[in-house]
Motif scaffolding. Structure first.
Motif, PDB file in Angstrom:
ATOM      1  N   GLN A  69      47.947  18.670   7.515  1.00 37.22           N
ATOM      2  CA  GLN A  69      49.027  19.291   6.734  1.00 37.22           C
ATOM      3  C   GLN A  69      50.048  18.239   6.289  1.00 37.22           C
ATOM      4  O   GLN A  69      51.130  18.580   5.812  1.00 37.22           O
ATOM      5  N   ALA A  70      49.688  16.971   6.499  1.00 32.59           N
ATOM      6  CA  ALA A  70      50.663  15.908   6.227  1.00 32.59           C
ATOM      7  C   ALA A  70      50.111  14.874   5.257  1.00 32.59           C
ATOM      8  O   ALA A  70      48.903  14.643   5.183  1.00 32.59           O
ATOM      9  N   HIS A  71      51.022  14.245   4.529  1.00 38.12           N
ATOM     10  CA  HIS A  71      50.725  12.973   3.871  1.00 38.12           C
ATOM     11  C   HIS A  71      51.165  11.898   4.842  1.00 38.12           C
ATOM     12  O   HIS A  71      52.335  11.887   5.265  1.00 38.12           O
ATOM     13  N   VAL A  72      50.244  11.043   5.213  1.00 41.18           N
ATOM     14  CA  VAL A  72      50.577   9.947   6.124  1.00 41.18           C
ATOM     15  C   VAL A  72      50.449   8.650   5.328  1.00 41.18           C
ATOM     16  O   VAL A  72      49.355   8.284   4.894  1.00 41.18           O
ATOM     17  N   VAL A  73      51.568   7.995   5.088  1.00 40.01           N
ATOM     18  CA  VAL A  73      51.550   6.725   4.348  1.00 40.01           C
ATOM     19  C   VAL A  73      51.970   5.625   5.312  1.00 40.01           C
ATOM     20  O   VAL A  73      53.113   5.592   5.767  1.00 40.01           O
ATOM     21  N   GLY A  74      51.016   4.771   5.652  1.00 36.20           N
ATOM     22  CA  GLY A  74      51.296   3.679   6.574  1.00 36.20           C
ATOM     23  C   GLY A  74      51.455   2.365   5.849  1.00 36.20           C
ATOM     24  O   GLY A  74      51.775   2.337   4.650  1.00 36.20           O
ATOM     25  N   HIS A  75      51.194   1.283   6.551  1.00 38.57           N
ATOM     26  CA  HIS A  75      51.388  -0.032   5.948  1.00 38.57           C
ATOM     27  C   HIS A  75      50.333  -0.337   4.893  1.00 38.57           C
ATOM     28  O   HIS A  75      50.594  -1.056   3.938  1.00 38.57           O
ATOM     29  N   ALA A  76      49.129   0.232   5.058  1.00 39.29           N
ATOM     30  CA  ALA A  76      48.067  -0.010   4.078  1.00 39.29           C
ATOM     31  C   ALA A  76      48.199   1.001   2.939  1.00 39.29           C
ATOM     32  O   ALA A  76      48.602   2.142   3.155  1.00 39.29           O
ATOM     33  N   VAL A 116      49.915  19.021  -2.596  1.00 41.49           N
ATOM     34  CA  VAL A 116      51.093  19.546  -1.895  1.00 41.49           C
ATOM     35  C   VAL A 116      50.791  19.595  -0.405  1.00 41.49           C
ATOM     36  O   VAL A 116      49.833  20.244   0.032  1.00 41.49           O
ATOM     37  N   ARG A 117      51.572  18.866   0.366  1.00 38.25           N
ATOM     38  CA  ARG A 117      51.478  18.926   1.830  1.00 38.25           C
ATOM     39  C   ARG A 117      52.898  19.044   2.363  1.00 38.25           C
ATOM     40  O   ARG A 117      53.789  18.306   1.919  1.00 38.25           O
ATOM     41  N   PRO A 118      53.123  19.958   3.330  1.00 38.02           N
ATOM     42  CA  PRO A 118      54.500  20.242   3.741  1.00 38.02           C
ATOM     43  C   PRO A 118      55.161  19.131   4.546  1.00 38.02           C
ATOM     44  O   PRO A 118      56.385  19.069   4.627  1.00 38.02           O
ATOM     45  N   VAL A 119      54.337  18.260   5.153  1.00 40.14           N
ATOM     46  CA  VAL A 119      54.894  17.220   6.038  1.00 40.14           C
ATOM     47  C   VAL A 119      54.589  15.852   5.443  1.00 40.14           C
ATOM     48  O   VAL A 119      53.441  15.565   5.106  1.00 40.14           O
ATOM     49  N   TRP A 120      55.622  15.026   5.309  1.00 42.29           N
ATOM     50  CA  TRP A 120      55.422  13.648   4.861  1.00 42.29           C
ATOM     51  C   TRP A 120      55.804  12.720   6.005  1.00 42.29           C
ATOM     52  O   TRP A 120      56.940  12.802   6.521  1.00 42.29           O
ATOM     53  N   LEU A 121      54.878  11.840   6.392  1.00 40.20           N
ATOM     54  CA  LEU A 121      55.128  10.861   7.447  1.00 40.20           C
ATOM     55  C   LEU A 121      54.991   9.482   6.808  1.00 40.20           C
ATOM     56  O   LEU A 121      53.877   9.055   6.463  1.00 40.20           O
ATOM     57  N   LEU A 122      56.106   8.807   6.635  1.00 39.59           N
ATOM     58  CA  LEU A 122      56.109   7.573   5.839  1.00 39.59           C
ATOM     59  C   LEU A 122      56.588   6.406   6.681  1.00 39.59           C
ATOM     60  O   LEU A 122      57.692   6.435   7.235  1.00 39.59           O
ATOM     61  N   ASP A 123      55.743   5.373   6.774  1.00 41.72           N
ATOM     62  CA  ASP A 123      56.079   4.202   7.583  1.00 41.72           C
ATOM     63  C   ASP A 123      56.440   3.040   6.656  1.00 41.72           C
ATOM     64  O   ASP A 123      55.576   2.531   5.942  1.00 41.72           O
ATOM     65  N   GLU A 124      57.690   2.654   6.667  1.00 39.68           N
ATOM     66  CA  GLU A 124      58.193   1.560   5.820  1.00 39.68           C
ATOM     67  C   GLU A 124      57.728   1.716   4.368  1.00 39.68           C
ATOM     68  O   GLU A 124      57.126   0.800   3.797  1.00 39.68           O
ATOM     69  N   ASP A 129      64.222   3.819  -5.683  1.00 38.78           N
ATOM     70  CA  ASP A 129      64.933   5.017  -6.148  1.00 38.78           C
ATOM     71  C   ASP A 129      63.946   6.128  -6.524  1.00 38.78           C
ATOM     72  O   ASP A 129      64.217   7.312  -6.306  1.00 38.78           O
ATOM     73  N   ARG A 130      62.792   5.745  -7.097  1.00 37.00           N
ATOM     74  CA  ARG A 130      61.779   6.746  -7.455  1.00 37.00           C
ATOM     75  C   ARG A 130      61.228   7.407  -6.197  1.00 37.00           C
ATOM     76  O   ARG A 130      60.956   8.605  -6.163  1.00 37.00           O
ATOM     77  N   LEU A 131      61.051   6.605  -5.140  1.00 44.31           N
ATOM     78  CA  LEU A 131      60.583   7.170  -3.870  1.00 44.31           C
ATOM     79  C   LEU A 131      61.620   8.138  -3.305  1.00 44.31           C
ATOM     80  O   LEU A 131      61.278   9.249  -2.875  1.00 44.31           O
ATOM     81  N   VAL A 132      62.877   7.712  -3.314  1.00 46.19           N
ATOM     82  CA  VAL A 132      63.952   8.573  -2.801  1.00 46.19           C
ATOM     83  C   VAL A 132      63.964   9.893  -3.571  1.00 46.19           C
ATOM     84  O   VAL A 132      64.083  10.975  -2.979  1.00 46.19           O
ATOM     85  N   ALA A 133      63.816   9.814  -4.893  1.00 48.90           N
ATOM     86  CA  ALA A 133      63.800  11.042  -5.711  1.00 48.90           C
ATOM     87  C   ALA A 133      62.632  11.938  -5.313  1.00 48.90           C
ATOM     88  O   ALA A 133      62.781  13.170  -5.222  1.00 48.90           O
ATOM     89  N   ALA A 134      61.483  11.330  -5.035  1.00 48.51           N
ATOM     90  CA  ALA A 134      60.308  12.129  -4.649  1.00 48.51           C
ATOM     91  C   ALA A 134      60.556  12.819  -3.302  1.00 48.51           C
ATOM     92  O   ALA A 134      60.211  13.999  -3.124  1.00 48.51           O
ATOM     93  N   VAL A 135      61.152  12.090  -2.354  1.00 44.94           N
ATOM     94  CA  VAL A 135      61.426  12.697  -1.036  1.00 44.94           C
ATOM     95  C   VAL A 135      62.457  13.812  -1.189  1.00 44.94           C
ATOM     96  O   VAL A 135      62.316  14.897  -0.600  1.00 44.94           O
ATOM     97  N   ASN A 136      63.497  13.560  -1.984  1.00 48.68           N
ATOM     98  CA  ASN A 136      64.519  14.602  -2.172  1.00 48.68           C
ATOM     99  C   ASN A 136      63.932  15.842  -2.847  1.00 48.68           C
ATOM    100  O   ASN A 136      64.272  16.972  -2.477  1.00 48.68           O
ATOM    101  N   ASP A 137      63.037  15.657  -3.815  1.00 51.03           N
ATOM    102  CA  ASP A 137      62.361  16.814  -4.450  1.00 51.03           C
ATOM    103  C   ASP A 137      61.544  17.578  -3.399  1.00 51.03           C
ATOM    104  O   ASP A 137      61.512  18.809  -3.387  1.00 51.03           O
ATOM    105  N   GLY A 155      59.852  21.115   1.965  1.00 49.48           N
ATOM    106  CA  GLY A 155      59.032  20.230   2.799  1.00 49.48           C
ATOM    107  C   GLY A 155      59.890  19.524   3.835  1.00 49.48           C
ATOM    108  O   GLY A 155      61.125  19.620   3.817  1.00 49.48           O
ATOM    109  N   LEU A 156      59.248  18.821   4.750  1.00 50.38           N
ATOM    110  CA  LEU A 156      59.983  18.000   5.708  1.00 50.38           C
ATOM    111  C   LEU A 156      59.364  16.602   5.708  1.00 50.38           C
ATOM    112  O   LEU A 156      58.196  16.410   5.365  1.00 50.38           O
ATOM    113  N   ALA A 157      60.194  15.632   6.105  1.00 50.53           N
ATOM    114  CA  ALA A 157      59.730  14.240   6.068  1.00 50.53           C
ATOM    115  C   ALA A 157      60.267  13.484   7.267  1.00 50.53           C
ATOM    116  O   ALA A 157      61.387  13.747   7.723  1.00 50.53           O
TER     117      ALA A 157
END
Ligand SMILES: Nc1ncnc2c1ncn2[C@@H]1O[C@H](COP(=O)(O)OP(=O)(O)OP(=O)(O)O)[C@@H](O)[C@H]1O
Length: 207
Positions: A73-80, A147-155, A166-174, A180-182
């Motif tokens: 249920q998550a987007h997991v974005v790590g270092h790779a 669409v996934r309700p949980v975003w887990l973003l590492d660096e 700023d584009r990333l911040v806008a995406a998280v705020n949207d 959603g939660l992050a």
């Protein structure tokens, strides 16, 4: 929906990194993980994603789909960035949309995701030739491909210039505005809305 972590004890290499941590993140919220290098932010994110089993304690999603794991249920974005060099930018996005949701998104949705991260002019460009920041932006574009309700973003801002950050911040705020939660590990101050900070204290430094 609420993501709840209770009494987590997490070890790496036989050493306790996280010792008795509890927290909750509700829908519409972003939780920023801060802390020194080696404090345990990546360890905690990977535990929330289900990639590391805690020695004790638990993480669960209250109000999510009980049939699915948190990582499903998550987007997991790590270092790779998981960018395939043999494909174009557009083909990478199409691959990810199918991988994440079972069917390829329509071309307009893919173009919208690429446009959000300033990659629309590079859609037909071979991913092998992308710069580090462009690769990171392509890795982040997958946040918008399903669409996934949980975003887990590492660096997530590594290699990003200020405009891309700023584009990333806008995406998280949207995402949080839409319910959603992050959880985001970062060393940089980000202009996030509805944000709380959890500082992970390095046990080695504290000892
Ligand atoms: N596979 C592993 N085996 C043993 N120890 C590990 C392993 N992975 C991480 N560690 C250790 O766990 C601790 C926490 O690492 P982690 O990567 O979670 O820190 P971090 O807060 O994300 O750091 P940074 O800000 O540098 O990214 C560090 O001391 C690290 O050396």
């Amino acid at each position: 929906m609420q993501l709840i972590a209770e009494d987590l004890i997490i070890e790496r290499g036989g050493r306790i990194v996280i010792d008795g941590l509890s927290f909750a993140v509700s829908e519409g919220e972003a939780l920023v993980l801060s802390g020194a290098n080696g404090a345990g932010k990546t360890t905690l994110l990977r535990t929330v994603a289900g990639y590391i089993r805690p020695s004790s304690g638990s993480v669960h999603l209250d109000g999510g789909d009980s049939e699915l794991t948190i990582s499903e249920q998550a987007h997991v974005v790590g270092h790779a960035n998981a960018v395939k060099s043999s494909l174009t930018v557009f083909e990478n996005a199409a691959f990810w949309s199918e991988y994440l949701s079972g069917s390829v998104a329509d071309a307009e949705s893919i173009e919208r995701a690429l446009r959000h991260f300033g990659l629309d002019d590079l859609a037909e460009f071979p991913a092998a030739y992308l710069s580090a920041g462009q690769r990171r932006r392509l890795g982040l574009a997958r946040l918008l491909l399903a669409v996934r309700p949980v975003w887990l973003l590492d660096e997530p801002t590594v290699s990003l210039d200020i405009a891309s950050s700023d584009r990333l911040v806008a995406a998280v705020n949207d995402h949080t505005r839409a319910g959603g939660l992050a959880i985001i590990a970062t060393h940089l101050p980000l202009a996030l809305e509805r944000v709380r900070t959890l500082t992970i204290i390095s046990r080695r430094m504290a000892a």
